[in-house]
Design a protein around this motif. Structure first.
Motif: not given
Ligand code: SAM
Length: 245
Positions: A117-143
């Motif tokens: 779930n986008a609301e609970e990412l199973p990754f450690e802090a400071n892990s990625f160079d980029a975060y992308t989300i396309a036509f997805g965030i509108r579907n997440v209950p708690r943006i």
């Protein structure tokens, strides 16, 4: 609204969304072309051009609500097939289609598929160079929660890019767009999946999503700096950008 949709309570939202994407997973890519008149390809290319991914093996991108992998594949190609992409989605059916497509394209070594779930990412802090989300965030209950999670998992200097339907600012286009989305899209949905209600919900969710300026403010509230946006096709879609500095 005047279109007579029933209100969807927050707790009811995720199951409805999941139902839509379980039903369409196999036909999702064709549906995208039909429903956007092919425009989603242009908007996605704009996202990837803006991201301009580094062409090296250490570059790590997280594509949230990544579905069938469209954005991740484009980013990998733009990185000269060097970067690594993690495709995260709450829906295993969409990811399964993505994994199959990735294998066909010979991209599997550069990809990890994660059901979460986008609301609970199973990754450690400071892990990625980029975060992308396309036509997805509108579907997440708690943006707001999803944006904070994005901020947490990005490295310092990392970038957030959000592509989403937005507010149309051309009156002529607006009328056409209403006809298209409230009449044609549920009808196509019914033709393809036998059920129009989930599509009515998706169209409704586009209208409820905050406009360009309000969404930019939400991104700032989650901690991001240098927040900007670009509208495409009269505002039908917009690309928001923010940095974790
Ligand atoms: N990004 C892909 C694209 O642009 O083609 C897929 C977009 S599709 C319209 C929306 C996706 O969001 C679906 O695959 C759905 O399963 C996913 N999704 C919905 N709610 C989610 C959540 N809470 N966390 C993660 N993914 C979610």
């Amino acid at each position: 609204t005047s279109y007579g949709f029933r209100q969807v309570a927050e707790g009811e939202k995720q199951p409805l969304v999941n139902d839509v994407f379980h039903k369409v997973a196999k036909r999702y890519d064709i549906m995208n072309d039909v429903m956007s008149g092919g425009m989603h390809r242009v908007w996605k290319d704009a996202l990837v051009a803006t991201l301009n991914p580094r062409k090296d093996e250490t570059y790590k991108v997280l594509d949230v609500a990544g579905g069938t992998g469209d954005i991740a594949f484009r980013i990998l190609e733009a990185s000269g097939r060097k970067a690594h992409a993690t495709v995260l989605d709450i829906n295993g059916s969409m990811l399964a289609v993505g994994a199959e497509r990735a294998a066909k394209r010979g991209l599997s070594d550069h990809l990890t598929f994660v059901e979460a779930n986008a609301e609970e990412l199973p990754f450690e802090a400071n892990s990625f160079d980029a975060y992308t989300i396309a036509f997805g965030i509108r579907n997440v209950p708690r943006i707001d929660v999803a944006l904070k999670e994005g901020y947490r998992v990005l490295k310092r200097g990392g970038r957030l890019l959000v592509l989403e339907f937005s507010e149309v600012d051309l009156p002529m286009l607006n009328r056409l767009y209403d006809e298209w989305s409230f009449k044609a899209i549920p009808r196509f949905g019914k033709m393809i999946t036998g059920d129009s209600e989930p599509y009515q919900y998706l169209v409704e969710s586009i209208r409820k999503f905050p406009n360009q300026d309000n969404f930019a403010a939400m991104i700032r509230s989650a901690g991001f700096s240098r927040v900007t946006y670009t509208s495409y096709t009269g505002g039908i879609a917009a690309l928001h950008s923010g940095w974790k500095l």
